[in-house]
Write a protein that holds these residues in place. Structure first.
Motif, short mmCIF file in Angstrom:
data_model
loop_
_atom_site.label_atom_id
_atom_site.label_comp_id
_atom_site.label_asym_id
_atom_site.label_seq_id
_atom_site.Cartn_x
_atom_site.Cartn_y
_atom_site.Cartn_z
N ALA A 133 0.87 -1.19 0.00
CA ALA A 133 0.00 0.00 0.00
C ALA A 133 0.89 1.23 0.00
CB ALA A 133 -0.91 -0.01 1.21
N GLY A 134 0.67 2.10 -0.96
CA GLY A 134 1.50 3.30 -1.07
C GLY A 134 0.82 4.56 -0.57
N ASP A 135 -0.48 4.47 -0.31
CA ASP A 135 -1.20 5.63 0.18
C ASP A 135 -2.38 5.18 1.04
OD1 ASP A 135 -3.29 4.85 -1.58
OD2 ASP A 135 -2.50 6.11 -3.18
N MET A 136 -3.10 6.15 1.60
CA MET A 136 -4.19 5.83 2.52
C MET A 136 -5.29 5.02 1.85
SD MET A 136 -5.18 6.17 5.72
CE MET A 136 -4.65 7.69 6.55
N LYS A 137 -5.66 5.38 0.64
CA LYS A 137 -6.72 4.67 -0.06
C LYS A 137 -6.37 3.19 -0.24
CE LYS A 137 -9.48 4.81 -4.33
NZ LYS A 137 -9.71 5.52 -5.62
N GLU A 138 -5.13 2.92 -0.63
CA GLU A 138 -4.70 1.53 -0.84
C GLU A 138 -4.62 0.78 0.50
OE1 GLU A 138 -1.03 1.75 -2.95
OE2 GLU A 138 -1.96 2.30 -4.87
N LEU A 139 -4.20 1.48 1.55
CA LEU A 139 -4.09 0.83 2.85
C LEU A 139 -5.47 0.44 3.39
CD1 LEU A 139 -2.32 -0.08 5.24
CD2 LEU A 139 -2.53 2.24 6.16
N ILE A 140 -6.42 1.34 3.26
CA ILE A 140 -7.77 1.03 3.74
C ILE A 140 -8.39 -0.10 2.92
CG2 ILE A 140 -10.12 1.97 3.93
CD1 ILE A 140 -8.81 4.66 4.67
N ALA A 141 -8.16 -0.08 1.62
CA ALA A 141 -8.68 -1.16 0.77
C ALA A 141 -8.07 -2.50 1.17
CB ALA A 141 -8.39 -0.85 -0.70
N GLY A 148 -9.20 -8.12 10.23
CA GLY A 148 -8.59 -8.81 11.36
C GLY A 148 -7.22 -9.40 11.08
N LYS A 149 -6.67 -9.16 9.90
CA LYS A 149 -5.38 -9.76 9.53
C LYS A 149 -4.20 -8.79 9.68
CE LYS A 149 -7.23 -13.69 8.24
NZ LYS A 149 -6.99 -14.92 9.04
N LEU A 150 -4.47 -7.49 9.59
CA LEU A 150 -3.39 -6.51 9.68
C LEU A 150 -3.27 -6.03 11.12
CD1 LEU A 150 -3.95 -4.31 6.48
CD2 LEU A 150 -2.54 -6.36 6.76
N ASN A 151 -2.02 -5.85 11.57
CA ASN A 151 -1.75 -5.39 12.93
C ASN A 151 -1.23 -3.96 12.93
OD1 ASN A 151 -2.33 -7.97 13.93
ND2 ASN A 151 -0.22 -8.64 13.63
N PHE A 152 -1.59 -3.20 13.98
CA PHE A 152 -0.96 -1.89 14.16
C PHE A 152 -0.25 -1.87 15.51
CE2 PHE A 152 -5.01 -1.01 16.27
CZ PHE A 152 -4.70 -0.10 17.28
N ALA A 153 0.97 -1.40 15.50
CA ALA A 153 1.78 -1.34 16.70
C ALA A 153 1.53 -0.02 17.43
CB ALA A 153 3.26 -1.45 16.35
N SER A 173 -13.61 2.61 9.31
CA SER A 173 -14.44 1.40 9.43
C SER A 173 -13.68 0.15 8.99
CB SER A 173 -15.73 1.55 8.62
OG SER A 173 -16.51 2.64 9.08
N ILE A 174 -12.49 -0.02 9.60
CA ILE A 174 -11.67 -1.18 9.28
C ILE A 174 -11.40 -1.99 10.54
CG2 ILE A 174 -10.58 -0.19 7.23
CD1 ILE A 174 -8.17 0.57 8.96
N ASP A 175 -11.05 -3.25 10.38
CA ASP A 175 -10.76 -4.15 11.48
C ASP A 175 -9.27 -4.48 11.46
OD1 ASP A 175 -10.68 -6.04 13.45
OD2 ASP A 175 -11.79 -7.58 12.35
N ILE A 176 -8.51 -3.75 12.27
CA ILE A 176 -7.08 -4.02 12.41
C ILE A 176 -6.80 -4.29 13.89
CG2 ILE A 176 -6.29 -2.77 10.37
CD1 ILE A 176 -5.78 -0.32 12.10
N VAL A 177 -5.76 -5.04 14.18
CA VAL A 177 -5.52 -5.55 15.53
C VAL A 177 -4.38 -4.79 16.21
CG1 VAL A 177 -4.90 -7.60 16.88
CG2 VAL A 177 -6.29 -7.83 14.80
#
Length: 321
Positions: A133-141, A148-153, A173-177
């Protein structure tokens, strides 16, 4: 006659305080930093404290009191003698987030005399180099495609980086852990090692890795772009104006410190912060010098408490008190 006695008594209280303020400081000032050496809080205190010492011609001694995400050191400020000779520079987490999430040993509204907002520090969202992901739009997509698969530290539960990630979850409205660490350094190490995928962290600790190209910046949670990272868009520019996330650090004295002494501390701190070399040193770290009045800083603490209380409640993070 009675009126004269009342007037005399009032003057007998005010005159010593005024005289003390006129001579302030007459001895070294202890400046408590509620975090270990080396972090943003410590850097700010040492740069500003050194200039305050030069102006006042008295030592400003840094006292690092780390522990419990800033709570232990902040409590030490609250319990110090209210004479202006023990003060502290405290982060938003210890004054706003932790007291909202859990029981702390101090009451922010009652136990402190705010002196001045010192700096604001934008939080930057970065991703590990292997995240496609190179930008916010790609990261949210990407996050929506893998709930539930991506983690944030984060640098720990209850810190501004943690709340920044929770606000991102709610806004997009995303599910990150959430994966909490004990400080920014280990969180960055695992980002570099691709053990976690993303993080909001204070800009100063991310700058070396952004410049080296080992972490990819996505957006800055500030009203305008940072001079140290002019190519990184703000969250507003990427279509998320509600994702405004800035950490901040302010100077406090214990409650009961005479108003004249608080005014003297405010004047001393603001003179130090307005020094061009101080401003440049802090700007080089990605920090924005603030500086305001005690009353304005008190109101700012109140507005920030309301803002993050809404996020804490929505994320279900508050524990029973």
């Amino acid at each position: 006659m009675k009126a004269l006695r009342v007037l005399f008594l009032g003057l007998s209280v005010l005159l010593p305080a005024a005289a003390a303020a006129q001579d302030f400081p007459a001895k070294p000032i202890k400046l408590i930093v509620p975090f270990p050496p080396g972090g943003p809080n410590d850097i700010i205190a040492r740069v500003v404290g050194q200039r305050m010492s030069e102006i006042a011609k008295q030592p400003v001694v840094i006292d690092n009191r780390g522990g419990q995400a800033g709570v232990l050191g902040t409590d030490a400020i609250a319990k110090a003698a209210p004479d202006g000779y023990t003060i502290g520079i405290v982060s938003a987490s210890a004054l706003v987030i932790n007291p909202t999430m859990e029981k702390v040993p101090y009451d922010v509204a009652k136990d402190f005399a705010p002196v001045t907002l010192v700096t604001t520090v934008p939080e930057m969202l970065v991703v590990a180099s292997n995240v496609p992901a190179g930008d916010m739009k790609e990261l949210i997509a990407l996050a929506k495609a893998q709930p539930g698969k991506l983690n944030f530290a984060s640098a720990g539960v209850g810190g501004m980086p943690h709340l920044a990630g929770e606000l991102l979850k709610l806004t997009a409205s995303i599910d990150i852990v959430h994966v909490p660490y004990r400080g920014a350094a280990p969180a960055i190490n695992d980002l570099l090692g691709q053990q976690v995928q993303m993080a909001f962290l204070d800009l100063p600790v991310l700058l070396p890795h952004i410049k080296a190209g080992t972490l990819r910046p996505i957006a800055l949670g500030a009203p305008k772009r940072a001079p140290t990272s002019p190519d990184v868009p703000t969250t507003a520019e990427v279509g998320m104006p509600d994702l405004l996330i800035e950490n901040w650090y302010g100077m406090l004295a214990p409650a009961g410190t005479p108003e004249a002494i608080v005014t003297a501390l405010n004047r001393l701190a603001n003179e130090a912060m307005n020094d061009p070399q101080v401003r440049q040193k802090l700007a080089d770290q990605g920090l924005t010098v603030a500086g305001d009045t005690p009353g304005h800083f008190r109101n700012y603490i109140g507005s920030e408490t309301q803002k993050w209380a809404r996020v804490i409640k929505a994320a279900g993070l508050a524990s029973g008190k």
